[in-house]
Write a protein that holds these residues in place. Structure first.
Motif, PDB file in Angstrom:
ATOM      1  N   LYS A   3     109.135   4.119  46.233  1.00  0.00           N
ATOM      2  CA  LYS A   3     107.961   4.722  45.603  1.00  0.00           C
ATOM      3  C   LYS A   3     107.992   6.230  45.736  1.00  0.00           C
ATOM      4  O   LYS A   3     108.260   6.767  46.804  1.00  0.00           O
ATOM      5  N   PHE A   4     107.730   6.927  44.629  1.00  0.00           N
ATOM      6  CA  PHE A   4     107.631   8.382  44.537  1.00  0.00           C
ATOM      7  C   PHE A   4     108.965   9.092  44.749  1.00  0.00           C
ATOM      8  O   PHE A   4     108.998  10.310  44.905  1.00  0.00           O
ATOM      9  N   TYR A   5     110.066   8.352  44.763  1.00  0.00           N
ATOM     10  CA  TYR A   5     111.362   9.000  44.928  1.00  0.00           C
ATOM     11  C   TYR A   5     111.864   9.505  43.578  1.00  0.00           C
ATOM     12  O   TYR A   5     111.938   8.758  42.611  1.00  0.00           O
ATOM     13  N   LYS A   6     112.211  10.790  43.523  1.00  0.00           N
ATOM     14  CA  LYS A   6     112.702  11.377  42.283  1.00  0.00           C
ATOM     15  C   LYS A   6     114.118  11.918  42.421  1.00  0.00           C
ATOM     16  O   LYS A   6     114.791  12.173  41.424  1.00  0.00           O
ATOM     17  N   GLY A   7     114.570  12.113  43.645  1.00  0.00           N
ATOM     18  CA  GLY A   7     115.925  12.595  43.859  1.00  0.00           C
ATOM     19  C   GLY A   7     116.141  13.953  43.226  1.00  0.00           C
ATOM     20  O   GLY A   7     115.260  14.824  43.220  1.00  0.00           O
ATOM     21  N   SER A   8     117.323  14.160  42.668  1.00  0.00           N
ATOM     22  CA  SER A   8     117.666  15.446  42.067  1.00  0.00           C
ATOM     23  C   SER A   8     117.298  15.523  40.593  1.00  0.00           C
ATOM     24  O   SER A   8     117.598  16.516  39.933  1.00  0.00           O
ATOM     25  N   SER A   9     116.673  14.462  40.076  1.00  0.00           N
ATOM     26  CA  SER A   9     116.312  14.450  38.655  1.00  0.00           C
ATOM     27  C   SER A   9     115.268  15.523  38.357  1.00  0.00           C
ATOM     28  O   SER A   9     114.313  15.709  39.109  1.00  0.00           O
ATOM     29  N   LYS A  10     115.448  16.209  37.243  1.00  0.00           N
ATOM     30  CA  LYS A  10     114.504  17.241  36.819  1.00  0.00           C
ATOM     31  C   LYS A  10     113.524  16.706  35.784  1.00  0.00           C
ATOM     32  O   LYS A  10     112.661  17.447  35.304  1.00  0.00           O
ATOM     33  N   ASN A  11     113.639  15.425  35.458  1.00  0.00           N
ATOM     34  CA  ASN A  11     112.723  14.833  34.486  1.00  0.00           C
ATOM     35  C   ASN A  11     111.352  14.656  35.107  1.00  0.00           C
ATOM     36  O   ASN A  11     111.222  14.285  36.275  1.00  0.00           O
ATOM     37  N   ARG A  12     110.332  14.879  34.297  1.00  0.00           N
ATOM     38  CA  ARG A  12     108.971  14.751  34.792  1.00  0.00           C
ATOM     39  C   ARG A  12     108.580  13.281  34.871  1.00  0.00           C
ATOM     40  O   ARG A  12     109.011  12.467  34.083  1.00  0.00           O
ATOM     41  N   GLY A  13     107.719  12.976  35.829  1.00  0.00           N
ATOM     42  CA  GLY A  13     107.252  11.605  36.001  1.00  0.00           C
ATOM     43  C   GLY A  13     106.673  11.410  37.385  1.00  0.00           C
ATOM     44  O   GLY A  13     106.659  12.323  38.212  1.00  0.00           O
ATOM     45  N   THR A  14     106.182  10.209  37.633  1.00  0.00           N
ATOM     46  CA  THR A  14     105.547   9.924  38.922  1.00  0.00           C
ATOM     47  C   THR A  14     106.545   9.501  39.983  1.00  0.00           C
ATOM     48  O   THR A  14     106.260   9.578  41.173  1.00  0.00           O
ATOM     49  N   GLY A  15     107.698   8.987  39.561  1.00  0.00           N
ATOM     50  CA  GLY A  15     108.661   8.497  40.534  1.00  0.00           C
ATOM     51  C   GLY A  15     108.355   7.100  41.031  1.00  0.00           C
ATOM     52  O   GLY A  15     108.907   6.668  42.056  1.00  0.00           O
ATOM     53  N   ILE A  16     107.462   6.374  40.338  1.00  0.00           N
ATOM     54  CA  ILE A  16     107.138   5.016  40.796  1.00  0.00           C
ATOM     55  C   ILE A  16     107.444   3.962  39.732  1.00  0.00           C
ATOM     56  O   ILE A  16     107.217   2.776  39.962  1.00  0.00           O
ATOM     57  N   GLY A  17     107.950   4.384  38.574  1.00  0.00           N
ATOM     58  CA  GLY A  17     108.235   3.420  37.506  1.00  0.00           C
ATOM     59  C   GLY A  17     109.210   2.349  37.938  1.00  0.00           C
ATOM     60  O   GLY A  17     108.980   1.150  37.724  1.00  0.00           O
ATOM     61  N   LEU A  18     110.316   2.749  38.569  1.00  0.00           N
ATOM     62  CA  LEU A  18     111.319   1.781  39.014  1.00  0.00           C
ATOM     63  C   LEU A  18     110.791   0.927  40.161  1.00  0.00           C
ATOM     64  O   LEU A  18     111.159  -0.244  40.286  1.00  0.00           O
ATOM     65  N   ALA A  19     109.934   1.516  41.006  1.00  0.00           N
ATOM     66  CA  ALA A  19     109.347   0.742  42.105  1.00  0.00           C
ATOM     67  C   ALA A  19     108.462  -0.372  41.559  1.00  0.00           C
ATOM     68  O   ALA A  19     108.474  -1.502  42.062  1.00  0.00           O
ATOM     69  N   VAL A  20     107.700  -0.070  40.511  1.00  0.00           N
ATOM     70  CA  VAL A  20     106.854  -1.087  39.876  1.00  0.00           C
ATOM     71  C   VAL A  20     107.726  -2.157  39.226  1.00  0.00           C
ATOM     72  O   VAL A  20     107.443  -3.361  39.344  1.00  0.00           O
ATOM     73  N   CYS A  21     108.792  -1.743  38.533  1.00  0.00           N
ATOM     74  CA  CYS A  21     109.706  -2.707  37.910  1.00  0.00           C
ATOM     75  C   CYS A  21     110.321  -3.623  38.960  1.00  0.00           C
ATOM     76  O   CYS A  21     110.426  -4.844  38.756  1.00  0.00           O
ATOM     77  N   ASP A  22     110.750  -3.034  40.067  1.00  0.00           N
ATOM     78  CA  ASP A  22     111.339  -3.824  41.145  1.00  0.00           C
ATOM     79  C   ASP A  22     110.342  -4.842  41.684  1.00  0.00           C
ATOM     80  O   ASP A  22     110.692  -5.988  41.972  1.00  0.00           O
ATOM     81  N   GLU A  23     109.088  -4.433  41.804  1.00  0.00           N
ATOM     82  CA  GLU A  23     108.040  -5.337  42.291  1.00  0.00           C
ATOM     83  C   GLU A  23     107.829  -6.492  41.318  1.00  0.00           C
ATOM     84  O   GLU A  23     107.704  -7.653  41.724  1.00  0.00           O
ATOM     85  N   ILE A  24     107.801  -6.185  40.024  1.00  0.00           N
ATOM     86  CA  ILE A  24     107.589  -7.233  39.019  1.00  0.00           C
ATOM     87  C   ILE A  24     108.736  -8.245  39.049  1.00  0.00           C
ATOM     88  O   ILE A  24     108.510  -9.466  39.066  1.00  0.00           O
ATOM     89  N   VAL A  25     109.967  -7.746  39.056  1.00  0.00           N
ATOM     90  CA  VAL A  25     111.133  -8.643  39.051  1.00  0.00           C
ATOM     91  C   VAL A  25     111.195  -9.452  40.348  1.00  0.00           C
ATOM     92  O   VAL A  25     111.497 -10.654  40.330  1.00  0.00           O
ATOM     93  N   THR A  26     110.898  -8.818  41.477  1.00  0.00           N
ATOM     94  CA  THR A  26     110.918  -9.522  42.757  1.00  0.00           C
ATOM     95  C   THR A  26     109.898 -10.649  42.766  1.00  0.00           C
ATOM     96  O   THR A  26     110.161 -11.737  43.290  1.00  0.00           O
ATOM     97  N   ARG A  27     108.729 -10.402  42.185  1.00  0.00           N
ATOM     98  CA  ARG A  27     107.686 -11.442  42.146  1.00  0.00           C
ATOM     99  C   ARG A  27     108.060 -12.582  41.194  1.00  0.00           C
ATOM    100  O   ARG A  27     107.473 -13.654  41.259  1.00  0.00           O
ATOM    101  N   HIS A  28     109.036 -12.336  40.335  1.00  0.00           N
ATOM    102  CA  HIS A  28     109.597 -13.417  39.505  1.00  0.00           C
ATOM    103  C   HIS A  28     110.746 -14.120  40.231  1.00  0.00           C
ATOM    104  O   HIS A  28     111.447 -14.942  39.623  1.00  0.00           O
ATOM    105  N   ASN A  29     110.947 -13.777  41.509  1.00  0.00           N
ATOM    106  CA  ASN A  29     112.070 -14.308  42.312  1.00  0.00           C
ATOM    107  C   ASN A  29     113.419 -13.893  41.727  1.00  0.00           C
ATOM    108  O   ASN A  29     114.421 -14.610  41.859  1.00  0.00           O
ATOM    109  N   GLY A  30     113.413 -12.746  41.053  1.00  0.00           N
ATOM    110  CA  GLY A  30     114.642 -12.250  40.439  1.00  0.00           C
ATOM    111  C   GLY A  30     115.264 -11.103  41.209  1.00  0.00           C
ATOM    112  O   GLY A  30     114.849 -10.769  42.325  1.00  0.00           O
ATOM    113  N   LYS A  31     116.262 -10.478  40.598  1.00  0.00           N
ATOM    114  CA  LYS A  31     116.961  -9.342  41.203  1.00  0.00           C
ATOM    115  C   LYS A  31     116.901  -8.151  40.245  1.00  0.00           C
ATOM    116  O   LYS A  31     117.032  -8.312  39.028  1.00  0.00           O
TER     117      LYS A  31
END
Length: 330
Positions: A280-308
Motif C-alpha cells: 500500500k502507498f508504494y510508488k518506488g521510482s515511478s514518476k507517474n501520478r497516483g495513490t500507490g494503492i491500485g495494485l494493493a487493491v487488485c492484490d486484495e481482490i484476487v487474494t479474496r478469490h483464492n487466486g494469485k
C-alpha cells in the motif's frame, strides 16, 4: 529465578566452572570415583541448562519473532502473552505497546483518508458536471475549450484516485466484500477491453488480444471487482509501458486455474522494487501520478478469490501481470 538473564547466565557459568575445577582437583588427588560422579553431575547440569535455555529463552524469542513478522505484514493491534519477568518479558511488553500504538495510528490514518475522500467526492462531481456542460457551449473555442477539457480530464483522474482511497479504507475496515457468482471470465475481460479500448487508442496504444483457444468453463467470481482489476491493469500498462506503444492481453485455461495476462513493452520494474510493488502507498521510482494503492487493491481482490496476483518483468523488456483464478471457490 533471577529477573536478569545476564546474572542467570553468569551464575550458571560459575557453577559449571566450579564443578569442573572440583573434578580436576579430584583427579589430581586420585579420587577417581568422586571425579566420575562430578563429571556425571556436570553432564546432567549442562543438559538441564540447555533445556532451561530452550524453554525460557529460545521459545519466547521465536514467539516474539513470529509476532513481529505478523506486525510487519500488517496485522496490528494483537498482543503476546507475557509470562516472563526479565529482559525477554520487558521486550515482549514493549512490542505489545508498539503493536497497539501502530494499530491506533493506522486507524487514525484510515479514518482521515476515508473522511477526506468522502469530502472530495461532492466538489469533484460538481467540477466534472460543470466542465462537461460548459464544453458544449458553442461560444467556447481555442485555448478556453482546451482548458475545459483539461479540467474535465483532471477531475476524472482525481475521482479515480478518490475511489481507490475509498476502496483502501473498506479493506482496512473489513467492509470489503465479494458478491460471488458464476461468470464467463473471458467475457468480463473483453468487456474491460471494450470499456478502456477507446482511451488506449487515444493514447496511441495497440492492443494485441489473444482469445482462449478452447472454451473456458464458468468460474466463481465477483464481476464488478474483477473488472476493476482488469481496468487497473490496463491503465497501469498505458501509464508505465506507454513508450512501447503495444500491450498484449490474453486469457487461457491452465491446470491450476484461468490465467489472465497483461503485458506491456515499457522499461519494466527495477528488480529491487518488484517485491514491494503490491504494498500500500508504494510508488518506488515511478514518476507517474497516483495513490500507490491500485495494485494493493487488485492484490486484495484476487487474494479474496483464492487466486494469485503475479507481477514480473517480461523477457525482452516490459512488465507482465498475471491473474490466476481457480475453477472453484474452495
Amino acid at each position: 529465578m533471577f529477573k536478569n538473564l545476564k546474572i542467570q547466565l553468569m551464575v550458571s557459568g560459575i557453577i559449571a566452572l566450579s564443578l569442573l575445577l572440583l573434578a580436576v582437583w579430584a583427579v589430581t588427588r586420585g579420587i577417581y570415583a568422586l571425579a566420575i560422579v562430578i563429571m556425571v553431575v556436570i553432564c546432567i547440569y549442562i543438559i538441564l541448562l540447555n533445556l532451561w535455555f530452550w524453554h525460557f529463552v529460545s521459545d519466547p524469542i521465536d514467539e516474539i519473532t513470529d509476532f513481529a513478522r505478523h506486525i510487519a505484514s500488517g496485522s496490528y493491534g494483537g498482543k503476546l502473552i507475557n509470562t516472563n519477568d526479565n529482559e525477554i518479558g520487558r521486550l515482549t511488553e514493549e512490542i505489545n505497546n508498539m503493536s497497539e500504538k501502530i494499530a491506533i495510528a493506522e486507524k487514525s490514518r484510515t479514518d482521515f483518508i476515508s473522511q477526506v475522500s468522502h469530502e472530495l467526492r461532492t466538489p469533484l462531481t460538481a467540477i466534472t458536471g460543470w466542465a462537461e456542460t460548459i464544453a458544449f457551449d458553442p461560444a467556447l473555442e481555442g485555448d478556453s475549450l482546451r482548458g475545459i477539457h483539461i479540467i474535465s480530464k483532471e477531475a476524472e483522474r482525481l475521482t479515480g484516485m478518490v475511489k481507490e482511497l475509498l476502496e483502501f479504507t473498506r479493506i482496512q475496515d473489513g467492509r470489503f466484500n465479494l458478491r460471488l457468482e458464476l461468470i464467463d471470465i473471458a467475457a468480463e475481460l473483453e468487456d474491460a477491453l471494450f470499456t478502456y479500448g477507446e482511451l488506449m487508442k487515444q493514447a496511441g496504444m495497440e492492443i494485441n488480444y489473444t482469445e482462449p483457444q478452447s472454451e473456458i468453463s464458468l468460474i466463481p467470481g465477483d464481476p464488478e471487482r474483477l473488472k476493476q482489476v482488469f481496468l487497473n491493469l490496463l491503465d497501469n500498462a498505458v501509464k508505465h509501458g506507454g513508450e512501447g506503444k503495444e500491450i498484449d492481453v490474453s486469457v487461457k485455461a491452465e491446470p491450476d486455474g484461468v490465467h489472465v495476462s497483461v503485458r506491456d513493452y515499457g522499461h519494466g520494474i527495477p528488480e529491487a522494487e518488484l517485491p514491494h510493488v503490491k504494498e500500500k502507498f508504494y510508488k518506488g521510482s515511478s514518476k507517474n501520478r497516483g495513490t500507490g494503492i491500485g495494485l494493493a487493491v487488485c492484490d486484495e481482490i484476487v487474494t479474496r478469490h483464492n487466486g494469485k496476483f503475479i507481477i514480473e518483468n517480461a523477457e525482452g523488456g516490459g512488465c507482465r501481470v498475471t491473474v490466476v483464478l481457480p475453477y472453484t471457490s474452495n
